[in-house]
Each structure stands twice: as C-alpha cells, then as structure tokens.
Design an enzyme around this catalytic site. Sequence first.
Site, short mmCIF file in Angstrom:
data_model
loop_
_atom_site.label_atom_id
_atom_site.label_comp_id
_atom_site.label_asym_id
_atom_site.label_seq_id
_atom_site.Cartn_x
_atom_site.Cartn_y
_atom_site.Cartn_z
N ARG A 1 4.85 0.02 -6.22
CA ARG A 1 4.88 -0.75 -4.96
C ARG A 1 3.94 -1.95 -5.01
O ARG A 1 4.05 -2.85 -4.18
CB ARG A 1 4.47 0.17 -3.80
CG ARG A 1 5.48 1.25 -3.51
CD ARG A 1 4.91 2.27 -2.56
NE ARG A 1 4.70 1.73 -1.23
CZ ARG A 1 5.52 1.93 -0.21
NH1 ARG A 1 6.60 2.65 -0.38
NH2 ARG A 1 5.27 1.44 0.98
N HIS B 1 19.75 -35.43 -7.58
CA HIS B 1 19.01 -35.88 -6.39
C HIS B 1 17.52 -35.58 -6.49
O HIS B 1 16.84 -35.50 -5.48
CB HIS B 1 19.63 -35.24 -5.14
CG HIS B 1 21.06 -35.58 -4.97
ND1 HIS B 1 21.49 -36.80 -4.50
CD2 HIS B 1 22.19 -34.89 -5.28
CE1 HIS B 1 22.82 -36.84 -4.49
NE2 HIS B 1 23.26 -35.68 -4.97
N CYS C 1 0.83 -1.21 0.00
CA CYS C 1 0.00 0.00 0.00
C CYS C 1 0.87 1.26 0.00
O CYS C 1 1.97 1.26 0.52
CB CYS C 1 -0.87 0.04 1.24
SG CYS C 1 -1.81 -1.45 1.52
N LYS D 1 13.56 -14.39 -10.98
CA LYS D 1 13.23 -13.33 -11.95
C LYS D 1 12.20 -13.83 -12.95
O LYS D 1 11.23 -13.14 -13.25
CB LYS D 1 14.48 -12.93 -12.74
CG LYS D 1 15.39 -11.84 -12.40
CD LYS D 1 15.00 -10.59 -11.77
CE LYS D 1 14.27 -10.70 -10.48
NZ LYS D 1 14.90 -10.25 -9.28
N TRP E 1 -3.16 -2.66 -1.32
CA TRP E 1 -2.80 -4.03 -1.63
C TRP E 1 -3.54 -4.86 -0.60
O TRP E 1 -3.21 -4.84 0.59
CB TRP E 1 -1.29 -4.18 -1.49
CG TRP E 1 -0.71 -5.47 -1.97
CD1 TRP E 1 -0.35 -5.78 -3.25
CD2 TRP E 1 -0.37 -6.61 -1.17
NE1 TRP E 1 0.18 -7.05 -3.30
CE2 TRP E 1 0.18 -7.58 -2.04
CE3 TRP E 1 -0.48 -6.92 0.17
CZ2 TRP E 1 0.62 -8.83 -1.61
CZ3 TRP E 1 -0.05 -8.17 0.61
CH2 TRP E 1 0.49 -9.11 -0.28
N GLU F 1 8.63 -14.55 -11.26
CA GLU F 1 7.85 -13.42 -10.74
C GLU F 1 7.28 -12.53 -11.85
O GLU F 1 6.22 -11.94 -11.67
CB GLU F 1 8.64 -12.61 -9.71
CG GLU F 1 9.78 -11.79 -10.27
CD GLU F 1 10.50 -10.99 -9.19
OE1 GLU F 1 9.86 -10.46 -8.28
OE2 GLU F 1 11.73 -10.88 -9.30
N GLU G 1 18.43 -16.72 -8.36
CA GLU G 1 17.97 -15.39 -8.75
C GLU G 1 17.37 -15.41 -10.17
O GLU G 1 16.34 -14.78 -10.43
CB GLU G 1 19.13 -14.39 -8.64
CG GLU G 1 18.86 -12.97 -9.10
CD GLU G 1 17.73 -12.27 -8.36
OE1 GLU G 1 17.23 -12.79 -7.37
OE2 GLU G 1 17.34 -11.18 -8.82
N ASN H 1 -1.62 2.17 5.96
CA ASN H 1 -0.73 1.07 5.55
C ASN H 1 -0.40 0.26 6.79
O ASN H 1 -0.18 0.86 7.85
CB ASN H 1 0.60 1.60 5.00
CG ASN H 1 0.44 2.25 3.65
OD1 ASN H 1 -0.63 2.25 3.08
ND2 ASN H 1 1.53 2.84 3.15
N GLY H 2 -0.33 -1.05 6.67
CA GLY H 2 0.01 -1.88 7.84
C GLY H 2 -1.16 -2.77 8.21
O GLY H 2 -2.12 -2.91 7.44
O1 M6R Z 1 13.43 -4.35 -0.34
P1 M6R Z 1 14.01 -5.70 -0.06
O2 M6R Z 1 15.31 -5.93 -0.73
O3 M6R Z 1 14.11 -5.99 1.42
O4 M6R Z 1 12.96 -6.71 -0.65
C1 M6R Z 1 13.10 -8.09 -0.49
C2 M6R Z 1 12.27 -8.85 -1.50
O5 M6R Z 1 10.91 -8.57 -1.30
C3 M6R Z 1 12.65 -8.50 -2.94
O6 M6R Z 1 14.00 -8.71 -3.17
C4 M6R Z 1 11.84 -9.35 -3.94
O7 M6R Z 1 12.18 -10.68 -3.82
C5 M6R Z 1 12.09 -8.82 -5.37
N1 M6R Z 1 10.88 -8.27 -5.90
C6 M6R Z 1 12.51 -9.86 -6.30
O8 M6R Z 1 12.75 -9.34 -7.57
#
Ligand code: M6R
Length: 612
Positions: free
Chosen positions: A27, A508, A2, A489, A73, A492, A485, A99-100
């Site tokens: 965000r 394994h 949010c 990528k 959100w 997501e 990673e 927010n929260g």
């Molecule tokens: O802001 P941060 O680095 O603490 O965020 C951690 C994860 O939420 C963030 O790296 C997330 O995995 C990315 N969107 C991945 O691309």
Amino acid sequence: MCGIVGYVGEGDAGQILVKGLKRLEYRGYDSAGVALMNGEMLIQKGKGKVINLEKNLVASKITGKIGIGHTRWATHGEPNDINYHPHLSESGKIALVHNGIIENYTSLRKKLIERGRTFKSQTDTEIIAQLLEEIFTTSDISFEEALQLTLKQVVGTYGLAIVNIDEPERVYVARKGSPLLLGIGDGEMFIASDASPIVEYTNKVIYLDDGEMAIVTKDDYQVKTIEDVKLTKEIHELAMGIEEIEKAGYPHFMLKEIFEQPRSIADCLRGRLNTSDSTIQLGGLVNVMEELVSANRIVIAACGTSWHSGLVGEYLFEYLAKTPVEVEYASEFRYRDPLIGKGDVLLVISQSGETADTLAALREAKAKGATVLGICNVVGSTISRETDAGVFTHAGPEIGVASTKAFTAQVAVLTMMAIQLGQAKGHIDNARAAELINELDSIPKKVEHILNESDESIQEMAKLFTYAPNFLYLGRTYNFPVALEGALKLKEISYIHAEGYPAAEMKHGPIALIDDMMPVVVIAATDHTNDKMISNIEEVKARKGRIISIMNDGNSDVKDLSNFCVNIPSTIDCFTPLLTVIPLQLLSYYIAVNRGCNVDQPRNLAKSVTVE
Ligand code: M6R
C-alpha cells in the site's frame, strides 16, 4: 497508504502483526509500529521497511497476545520515531493507530494544551488518544462511551484501532472514510484495513461501514454505531486465496501481475461473454439496464490508471453504444459543483474501491440524483458497496503499486458494457455482436502471445533506454489513453520523466523536445488513423528521435521508419488497448529494474489513496 492490523487471541501477537504489516507493504508507507499489551503497554517502531520493525521487536524481546500495528504514510509531521504510529495518550495507558486525516486537530489540540495536556508528536492522530483519555478520565463513563464522545468531536476521516491497558482483553475499532474489516477466527480475531493480512487465517470477514465501531475480544465482537445502536452485521466469505498475494517465483509482484493478464482477462470475461448466442451477461447491471439505455450521458470519474481506462471507455461507449460520455478526474469533478442529476449515469472506476476522491465523486453524484455505477476489483470495498450497481473486474488482488492487470480488466469490463449497451440500444446487430464477442473471447490468447513473443526483446531494448532522461508516448483514438498509461507506468516506477500525447498534438508543443536523445514510443496499431500516424512518425524521424513502435505484424510502413518494433496480433480496432498496453508495461518494468528501482513499492506512492 497507511495500513492497520490488529490481533486478539492466544497466538504471538507481535509475529502475527509483523506478518500482517508485511502483507500491507504494497500500500506504500515509510515506517511501521506495533503496540502490544502484556501487563503493560509495549510500543515498538521502525523506520522504513517492516523488516526494521521486526528486528527491533526481536531485539526488544517483547511479546503479547493482543496488539495493534500500523504502516504509516506520512501526512502530518515528518517521518520520525515520534510521529510513527502507534500514538499514546499522555498517561501511556491508551495506544492507537489511525488511517485518515483529522481535519480539526489544530483547534482541538490548542484547547487540550490550554487545559494542560502535553503533546509529543506533530501528527493529527495523537489528538484522538489525548482527547479520548481526557474525556474518559474526567467523567464517570465507560471507555466505550468516551470513545463515542471523542469520535463525535473529531472532524475528518479515520480507521482506528485502539487498546487500553485497563481493558487488556479488548481492541476497539472505528471507521469513518477509511476501510476496516474484522476477521473471525477460531478463538482469535483479526482486524485489518484490507483483507490481505487476514486471508491466511480465516475467510470469514465483516466489513465495517462509516459511522460504525466494534469492540473485539478473542472470541466475540460487538458492532454498533457511534450513536450506540447495536448492529447485526453480515459475515462475508473471502474469495481470494493466499497464493494470490504471494509472488509465485516472480522477482516482483508487478511482473507476476503482467504475466497473469491472459488469465485475469479471461477470468473477467468468464461467464459474461456468451459466444453461442452472441450476448453479454453482466449480472451486476441487470437492474439498471433501463437507466443505462435511456441515459442522457455517462460521466466517468476515476483517478490515475483507472482514469485512463475511463478514457478508453469513452471511445468504446461512443463508438459501440452511441452514448455521449465525459471522463472526469474524480478530484476535479467533486469540487466544482458538477451539473449532473436524474437521467445521467455516473460510472466510477477503481481498482481498490477505496480511493478517496473517487468515493467523494460517487457520493456527490448520488446526492444529486444520478444513477451511480461502479467498476471495482476489490469485492467488499467501500465504492463497490456504495454504488447502485456495478461490475467486478475479477482480476485478483493487485499488489504491485503500478496498476497493470487491473487496467486490462477494467478495459475488458468497459468493452463488455459498451457492447451490451450497443445491443440494447439497437446499434449492434447480431452479426456484428457475434464478430465482436468472438474476437473479445480471443483476447486472452493474444495477450499470451505478446508476452511469450516479446518479453525477451523488450528486456533487451530496455537496456538501451535505461538512462534516457525523458520519454514521449504517442497514440491516436483508442490508443491515446494507452499512451498516457504507458507514460504513467514509466514515470511512477522508474522516475524517468515521461509524457503521453495524442499523436497529432505533438506538433503543438512537444515536438520541440525531440532530438536524437529522445525515445518516442508510438502506438501504431493499424486502424483508420494509420496514415496520419505514419506522418507523425516521419515528423519524429526527421528530428532524429528514436522511435519505438508498437505495431501490428506486417505493418511494413511503420516498421521501416522505426528503430525498434514490438509486434502485436491484429484485432478489432476498439480492442487494441488490451494488447498495446502489454509491451508498455514490460518496457517500464525492465527499465525500472535496470535502474535499481523498487518496482513494487515506488517512492512516495501508495497503492490505495485513501486521503484527498
Ligand atoms: O484504486 P484506484 O484504481 O481507484 O486507484 C487510482 C490510482 O491511484 C491508481 O490507478 C494509480 O494511478 C496507479 N498506481 C497507477 O499505476
């Protein structure tokens, strides 16, 4: 997650709020709304993108010079018009955005219902508006005091912006666990959950801390604690410019940020690498160098991509500085009563500096006596302010939800830290330091070379894999985290199922998945595991998997076995993650674009995960 924007001034608050909410789109959110005060309380909301709110606002013709806005959100209550923010008190006189998460909302709500209040939404947020109104209207106290009493009753986290129609010149804000800042303009004031909606109006900001509130008018603000202690807050100057949060001709922020990496890595290294005397200066660590040198171990805690860079850090610290390292998911670390204390260093890594789990891990370790260090991108963020010391990545604002330039900058910082620590502990002599530092200095140019040389071929290759249902990523040593990673990528932003594995682990279990439909991305930078990696590629080939290799120029063994190759320049083994990750970012980007996905704002994801 949010986002909050607020405005008090002489401008068109509706337009300013909408523009600000657009800046917060990155965000992640599913609806947007505003409350404007103009003799009456005017609420407008929109499902989905901010543009829908904007259309509704234009159609309704409502205006005002003071207001609050929100991108939601969903956490409590499905995304629908009733649950979108702002929320009103029963009389409609108080509107707020939040927010929260309010954890005790069920019991508070029950009590208020018993006392005759009617609730409209399923949200935890509405309880604040209702409780505030009840306290305010049933006692002889000011609105400000009523807010303080309300906040003492709610348990949980909040960033709040509140307007009350009986005080049409003011916005009230409060913070606990969810960031908020004030922007000081000339005859106007701004409120936001991060600096991006404010930066085009002013560079003067005040960061609120937990337990603080503020009463904001167009040319004044008063910050105090919830316990009513007045505070004089430092005014900070924002370093970011408006151009940094715009796309600059790129179709997506993610692509812009991938291509920014030669510069962002150079910015991160600048002034810290000294090639003339082979030293590294990390100003933020000067006061904790002794603790780092004598540390029993370093525990790294982070989430997502930052956790992956932490895994690279583990290899770097152990190899270069001979310091034992454990890497933890921040969310797991905080909840298992971790064995950490004096003599240990906790290093948290976070792009946003606001990730709830990482922040909680930091607080847990600090309470247990560990030295707590941070690697953050966002200056002024909560994590950067609560750590004992740390290093900023200076990658510039990262707007795309998928982290790219933040990852490489984090790895660059970890590399510098490991070299500096290795030197301080006597494990790296001057000749080795010179070799490492000169090579690290050349990394931005090598990243540029990869981008120039492979962008087109990766774009072509992506066409062939656009509809692959699964992907496997394999790496060894420093490049095992890069495999994780690369898989993250892809999943997501393209919603393709992808797994990252240490190459040897394939036997394994995951090998059962390999057939002629399975693309296997092999990160085969030439190092001491090259022969083993070649055996793994053979194993994939024998099962007809389609092999995409990220390899050094001239590695003919790997080339001959692969269906597709992306070349990277050679470098010192422990620096390879800074290069091998680049083709993986491009591959996932182009696949996601081909699939018509919303690359910068993937479904269900938030840039800054401020709830647990
Ligand atoms: O802001 P941060 O680095 O603490 O965020 C951690 C994860 O939420 C963030 O790296 C997330 O995995 C990315 N969107 C991945 O691309």
